[in-house]
Scaffold this active site. Structure first.
Site, PDB file in Angstrom:
ATOM      1  N   HIS A 178      39.342  27.271  74.081  1.00 17.64           N
ATOM      2  CA  HIS A 178      38.933  26.442  72.940  1.00 17.64           C
ATOM      3  C   HIS A 178      40.207  26.112  72.165  1.00 17.64           C
ATOM      4  O   HIS A 178      40.752  26.982  71.479  1.00 17.64           O
ATOM      5  CB  HIS A 178      37.967  27.203  72.028  1.00 17.64           C
ATOM      6  CG  HIS A 178      36.729  27.704  72.703  1.00 17.64           C
ATOM      7  ND1 HIS A 178      35.502  27.089  72.557  1.00 17.64           N
ATOM      8  CD2 HIS A 178      36.527  28.768  73.522  1.00 17.64           C
ATOM      9  CE1 HIS A 178      34.593  27.761  73.253  1.00 17.64           C
ATOM     10  NE2 HIS A 178      35.195  28.790  73.849  1.00 17.64           N
ATOM     11  N   PHE A 179      40.696  24.887  72.279  1.00 15.30           N
ATOM     12  CA  PHE A 179      41.944  24.503  71.619  1.00 15.30           C
ATOM     13  C   PHE A 179      41.706  23.771  70.295  1.00 15.30           C
ATOM     14  O   PHE A 179      42.635  23.287  69.674  1.00 15.30           O
ATOM     15  CB  PHE A 179      42.820  23.687  72.562  1.00 15.30           C
ATOM     16  CG  PHE A 179      43.572  24.515  73.584  1.00 15.30           C
ATOM     17  CD1 PHE A 179      43.535  25.900  73.557  1.00 15.30           C
ATOM     18  CD2 PHE A 179      44.319  23.891  74.578  1.00 15.30           C
ATOM     19  CE1 PHE A 179      44.227  26.658  74.495  1.00 15.30           C
ATOM     20  CE2 PHE A 179      45.015  24.640  75.518  1.00 15.30           C
ATOM     21  CZ  PHE A 179      44.974  26.029  75.486  1.00 15.30           C
ATOM     22  N   ARG A 180      40.442  23.667  69.862  1.00 14.53           N
ATOM     23  CA  ARG A 180      40.065  23.351  68.468  1.00 14.53           C
ATOM     24  C   ARG A 180      40.361  21.924  68.000  1.00 14.53           C
ATOM     25  O   ARG A 180      40.152  21.631  66.824  1.00 14.53           O
ATOM     26  CB  ARG A 180      40.745  24.339  67.505  1.00 14.53           C
ATOM     27  CG  ARG A 180      40.503  25.809  67.790  1.00 14.53           C
ATOM     28  CD  ARG A 180      39.042  26.170  67.764  1.00 14.53           C
ATOM     29  NE  ARG A 180      38.820  27.612  67.700  1.00 14.53           N
ATOM     30  CZ  ARG A 180      37.667  28.199  67.972  1.00 14.53           C
ATOM     31  NH1 ARG A 180      36.620  27.461  68.328  1.00 14.53           N
ATOM     32  NH2 ARG A 180      37.524  29.507  67.897  1.00 14.53           N
ATOM     33  N   HIS A 229      31.813  34.545  80.593  1.00 17.24           N
ATOM     34  CA  HIS A 229      32.060  35.829  79.903  1.00 17.24           C
ATOM     35  C   HIS A 229      30.882  36.799  80.019  1.00 17.24           C
ATOM     36  O   HIS A 229      30.274  37.196  79.019  1.00 17.24           O
ATOM     37  CB  HIS A 229      32.460  35.631  78.440  1.00 17.24           C
ATOM     38  CG  HIS A 229      31.746  34.553  77.681  1.00 17.24           C
ATOM     39  ND1 HIS A 229      30.388  34.345  77.730  1.00 17.24           N
ATOM     40  CD2 HIS A 229      32.222  33.609  76.826  1.00 17.24           C
ATOM     41  CE1 HIS A 229      30.065  33.340  76.943  1.00 17.24           C
ATOM     42  NE2 HIS A 229      31.153  32.876  76.388  1.00 17.24           N
ATOM     43  N   ASP A 266      38.665  32.754  77.491  1.00 24.80           N
ATOM     44  CA  ASP A 266      37.856  32.390  76.324  1.00 24.80           C
ATOM     45  C   ASP A 266      38.728  32.371  75.065  1.00 24.80           C
ATOM     46  O   ASP A 266      38.331  32.847  74.005  1.00 24.80           O
ATOM     47  CB  ASP A 266      36.663  33.328  76.151  1.00 24.80           C
ATOM     48  CG  ASP A 266      35.634  32.792  75.143  1.00 24.80           C
ATOM     49  OD1 ASP A 266      35.711  31.593  74.799  1.00 24.80           O
ATOM     50  OD2 ASP A 266      34.777  33.570  74.699  1.00 24.80           O
ATOM     51  N   HIS A 316      41.020  31.905  65.559  1.00 27.92           N
ATOM     52  CA  HIS A 316      40.746  31.706  64.134  1.00 27.92           C
ATOM     53  C   HIS A 316      41.939  32.251  63.376  1.00 27.92           C
ATOM     54  O   HIS A 316      42.691  33.078  63.896  1.00 27.92           O
ATOM     55  CB  HIS A 316      39.476  32.442  63.700  1.00 27.92           C
ATOM     56  CG  HIS A 316      38.234  32.013  64.416  1.00 27.92           C
ATOM     57  ND1 HIS A 316      37.544  30.868  64.102  1.00 27.92           N
ATOM     58  CD2 HIS A 316      37.567  32.585  65.445  1.00 27.92           C
ATOM     59  CE1 HIS A 316      36.495  30.747  64.906  1.00 27.92           C
ATOM     60  NE2 HIS A 316      36.484  31.783  65.726  1.00 27.92           N
TER      61      HIS A 316
END
Length: 442
Positions: A64-66, A234, A305, A309
């Site tokens: 997840h590179f946001r 996962h 995964d 944050h």
């Protein structure tokens, strides 16, 4: 007769689908061109790999590179820098951005943002929703799409399909293997009030093993009824591993390094919010079950995964703290350390980080070292010892749950399509990332 190559990797200990042995690797026009004794050949660039292991380029099939919308945590550029620092040549990125990646316009925007700005090759998932279900057969064929991703447990915006009918509709619509976050949203909703304020040890009690187990049973039943292939992300429970072992004809399995390495409740007591992710870090009973999935041949891929944050966000009291941890840069070092300690074979690690991704997703021209495939190589020093530290992480979030862990085994170079991108802990090439191709959508 001597040959000329663009790059020769000399004196490597080579491990690939054909076995293991010493030799040289010749790459021309971004493709593997020759293996063996190339001492009489010349090249524009030569890499002396004496003492290093050359393995097929590592592919991380869940990050997840946001970007767009959450760039204070990460973006495509910083995430890809972390990837190549960790020996990763390609990543598959998730759709829970803002806006979500659920239509052709949003997908095109991500591709444009990534092209020659990301340092590694890349593909993107399309998020499956109740609203776009009739478009998924077309969306999954877009260049650079690795498939459809469905969240069966709580996620961003409309990216939640909790009901059997919704999941069944997605499965009816798609033709490629669909990918699932498998936690039962109905059970999760019932158990959210059980969270203990500021007590992260309650996280795997709230999102208990049964939430994952019953969701995966539902998912496999629906996939079998639809006659479709699924990929379960996962996996965290012993019971899911045992169940999925009986359903390998339609289901493939991902396990993460953190679920193999961190153990509850100790991880929560020590790391607090930094150990919080979904599905949760679980106790030794389940960790042992996951290792059976690794060494029993049930797992198909290792994915990080990677879901960063900020430390400020993570410092909020539970359950206000967000779930997710970075991992793309540490995937290979953490797993090489498990190899060094005899927990798995080097051959199994290579399969789970390259050939497995090729099999599950049908990546075209990647995932093995063979003539005609992309010249992707991860060079590692199996004996190099290093302590993982927050300050060495290239992710924008600037931390790792493995801070302080001494590992044995370290990526020394990342070579993508014949270009040396990372060497000795330095990125040495301008960003050259290209979209991956997939056999089912060529």
């Amino acid at each position: 007769m001597p040959k000329n190559f663009d790059l020769i990797i000399r004196n490597a200990d080579i491990i690939n689908h054909a076995g293991r042995g010493k030799g040289d690797i010749g790459i021309t026009n971004g493709k593997f061109a020759a293996f063996g004794d190339l001492s009489q050949a010349s090249a524009a660039d030569v890499f002396d790999a004496t003492g290093l292991l050359a393995m097929p380029g590592v592919i991380d099939t869940q990050v997840h590179f946001r970007e767009p919308g959450l760039e204070w945590k990460e973006d495509l550029e910083t995430g890809s820098q972390a990837a190549v620092m960790g020996g990763v040549v390609a990543v598959f990125e998730m759709p829970n951005t803002n806006p979500t990646t659920t239509n052709a316009e949003a997908f095109a925007d991500k591709l444009a943002r990534a092209h020659h700005r990301m340092h590694c090759d890349h593909a993107f998932y399309v998020g499956g929703t109740h609203e776009n279900v009739h478009e998924l057969a077309e969306l999954e064929r877009i260049k650079g799409c690795c498939g459809v991703k469905v969240f069966m447990g709580a996620s961003t915006g409309t990216l939640l399909i909790a009901d059997d009918e919704g999941v069944a509709n997605v499965l009816k619509s798609v033709n490629r293997r669909a990918t699932f976050h498998s936690e039962d949203e109905y059970r999760l909703a019932e158990r959210r009030p059980l969270a203990r304020e500021n007590d992260w040890t309650s996280h795997d009690f709230v999102r208990d093993a049964q939430s994952a187990i019953q969701s995966t049973h539902r998912l496999v039943r629906l996939a079998r009824e639809a006659g479709k292939r699924i990929h379960v992300l996962h996996v965290t429970t012993r019971e899911e591993i045992e169940f999925l072992a009986e359903n390998k004809d339609i289901a493939t399995v991902e396990i993460t390094p953190q679920h193999l390495t961190l153990v509850a409740p100790e991880a929560y007591e020590r790391l607090k919010g930094l150990a919080q992710m979904n599905p949760p870090i679980r106790d030794q009973y389940h960790v042992d079950g996951l290792w059976h999935g690794i060494n029993g041949g049930i797992a198909d891929v290792l994915g990080s995964d990677h879901a960063p944050h900020t430390l400020e966000e993570k410092a909020k009291p539970y359950p206000a703290s967000p779930s997710g941890m970075p991992g793309v840069q540490t995937l290979l070092p953490v797993m090489l350390n498990h190899v060094a300690h005899g927990r798995m074979s080097l051959e199994r690690l290579v399969d789970l980080t390259s050939a497995g991704a090729q099999r599950v997703f049908g990546v075209a021209g990647k995932g093995r070292m063979a003539e005609g495939f992309d010249g992707d190589v991860t060079l590692v020093d199996l004996n190099h010892k290093r302590i993982l530290r927050h300050e060495d992480m290239r992710s924008r979030c600037g931390w790792t749950p493995f801070d302080g862990l001494e590992v044995t085994g370290w990526p020394k170079a990342t070579i993508i399509r014949g270009k040396i991108v990372m060497r000795d802990d330095e990125i040495v090439q301008p960003s050259l990332g290209e979209a991956c191709r997939f056999m089912e959508s060529l």
